[in-house]
Design a protein around this motif. Structure first.
Motif, mmCIF file in Angstrom:
data_model
loop_
_atom_site.group_PDB
_atom_site.id
_atom_site.type_symbol
_atom_site.label_atom_id
_atom_site.label_comp_id
_atom_site.label_asym_id
_atom_site.label_seq_id
_atom_site.Cartn_x
_atom_site.Cartn_y
_atom_site.Cartn_z
ATOM 1 N N UNK A 144 0.791 -1.225 0.000
ATOM 2 C CA UNK A 144 0.000 0.000 0.000
ATOM 3 C C UNK A 144 0.827 1.281 0.000
ATOM 4 N N UNK A 145 2.144 1.165 -0.070
ATOM 5 C CA UNK A 145 2.925 2.369 -0.378
ATOM 6 C C UNK A 145 2.491 2.949 -1.724
ATOM 7 N N UNK A 146 1.805 2.131 -2.528
ATOM 8 C CA UNK A 146 1.284 2.612 -3.814
ATOM 9 C C UNK A 146 0.195 3.666 -3.630
ATOM 10 N N UNK A 147 -0.331 3.786 -2.410
ATOM 11 C CA UNK A 147 -1.240 4.893 -2.129
ATOM 12 C C UNK A 147 -0.596 6.229 -2.464
ATOM 13 N N UNK A 148 0.704 6.296 -2.278
ATOM 14 C CA UNK A 148 1.428 7.552 -2.407
ATOM 15 C C UNK A 148 2.246 7.634 -3.692
ATOM 16 N N UNK A 149 2.263 6.555 -4.487
ATOM 17 C CA UNK A 149 3.161 6.463 -5.640
ATOM 18 C C UNK A 149 2.797 7.362 -6.815
ATOM 19 N N UNK A 150 1.515 7.511 -7.181
ATOM 20 C CA UNK A 150 1.230 8.338 -8.374
ATOM 21 C C UNK A 150 1.845 9.729 -8.318
ATOM 22 N N UNK A 151 1.872 10.334 -7.136
ATOM 23 C CA UNK A 151 2.411 11.688 -7.021
ATOM 24 C C UNK A 151 3.902 11.727 -7.330
ATOM 25 N N UNK A 152 4.648 10.721 -6.878
ATOM 26 C CA UNK A 152 6.085 10.724 -7.124
ATOM 27 C C UNK A 152 6.374 10.569 -8.616
ATOM 28 N N UNK A 153 5.543 9.778 -9.316
ATOM 29 C CA UNK A 153 5.729 9.617 -10.759
ATOM 30 C C UNK A 153 5.332 10.890 -11.501
ATOM 31 N N UNK A 154 4.269 11.537 -11.056
ATOM 32 C CA UNK A 154 3.860 12.799 -11.693
ATOM 33 C C UNK A 154 4.931 13.862 -11.529
ATOM 34 N N UNK A 155 5.578 13.892 -10.367
ATOM 35 C CA UNK A 155 6.659 14.857 -10.162
ATOM 36 C C UNK A 155 7.805 14.621 -11.140
ATOM 37 N N UNK A 188 -7.258 -2.437 -5.485
ATOM 38 C CA UNK A 188 -7.407 -3.846 -5.127
ATOM 39 C C UNK A 188 -6.804 -4.134 -3.757
ATOM 40 N N UNK A 189 -5.565 -3.697 -3.542
ATOM 41 C CA UNK A 189 -4.882 -3.978 -2.283
ATOM 42 C C UNK A 189 -5.578 -3.295 -1.106
ATOM 43 N N UNK A 190 -6.063 -2.100 -1.322
ATOM 44 C CA UNK A 190 -6.741 -1.385 -0.246
ATOM 45 C C UNK A 190 -8.050 -2.073 0.124
ATOM 46 N N UNK A 191 -8.802 -2.512 -0.865
ATOM 47 C CA UNK A 191 -10.057 -3.209 -0.590
ATOM 48 C C UNK A 191 -9.794 -4.484 0.204
ATOM 49 N N UNK A 192 -8.765 -5.240 -0.146
ATOM 50 C CA UNK A 192 -8.426 -6.462 0.583
ATOM 51 C C UNK A 192 -8.009 -6.144 2.019
ATOM 52 N N UNK A 193 -7.238 -5.091 2.190
ATOM 53 C CA UNK A 193 -6.766 -4.719 3.522
ATOM 54 C C UNK A 193 -7.917 -4.267 4.409
#
Length: 232
Positions: A144-155, A188-193
């Protein structure tokens, strides 16, 4: 008697509240995205991060091996295909090798892992070993670190072409692809968690697991900063 868990909304908010510990805020990454990195520092980051990239599908295969739920496996296997490639899609690992070439590294050199720092190797191996040994639901939560990943790629997409015009633009395709894929994966991962971790103790364990993964990513940047320095 187990303490009642937080509501799903509160639990998700607490997971998202760990965002300040994401490595987007690490001084080494701030340097990269603000245009202060030297070519050597960028190449060092790309070469070392490749070790993480090639271990992502291994980590996901470990989750699949531990998961008895067919429906979960049917969705989770897409992550392996995304990185290893399938059909006409060369995959994320290939895209990362193209990034390596765009910053002036040879494929053979990056694939040799000659530049991988001990601290980076240790952190990545710890993550893969966790996925192998932990209950599959905890390994899912660690992603779930992917919660924060889109922003780092956009930067990176917004800043790198401006700050580093010497990097061939086609090499940034990996970041472009991950903006959408990370968003899909995290749903998907968030729903499972949220569905699995229900009691307060379980939810606190989930927060600890996500904290561990954030520490893995931060430790990788610590190793890079120690080896290549941080320009201010």
């Amino acid at each position: 008697m187990s303490e009642p868990g937080w509501s799903e909304q509160e639990f998700e908010a607490r997971l998202r509240a760990l965002a300040p510990r994401y490595h987007i805020h690490h001084p080494f990454n701030v340097m990269l995205n603000s245009g202060r990195a030297t070519p050597e520092q960028i190449r060092g980051w790309v070469a070392n991060r490749f070790y993480y990239q090639i271990n992502i599908p291994i980590k996901d295969a470990a989750i699949l091996a531990n998961c008895p739920d067919r429906e979960v496996r049917r969705k989770w296997v897409q992550r392996i295909l995304d990185h290893d490639g399938h059909g006409d899609d060369a995959g994320g690992i290939e895209a990362w090798l193209r990034l390596a070439q765009a910053v002036g590294l040879s494929r053979a050199h990056v694939e040799s892992l000659a530049d991988v720092l001990p601290g980076v190797r240790f952190a990545v191996d710890a993550y893969v070993n966790f996925a192998r040994r932990a209950p599959w639901q905890e390994a899912v939560c660690s992603s779930l670190t992917e919660l924060f990943a889109p922003e780092i790629h956009r930067q990176r997409l917004a800043n790198w072409p401006q700050h580093y015009p010497w990097i061939e633009r086609e090499g940034l395709q990996y970041f472009q692809s991950r903006v959408g894929l990370a968003r899909r994966d995290v749903e998907h991962a968030l729903a499972l968690t949220l569905a699995h971790f229900r009691t307060r103790a379980e939810q606190q364990r989930a927060l600890d697991v996500l904290s561990f993964k954030l520490d893995v990513l931060w430790a990788m940047n610590d190793a890079l900063a120690a080896a290549y320095g941080v320009r201010t």
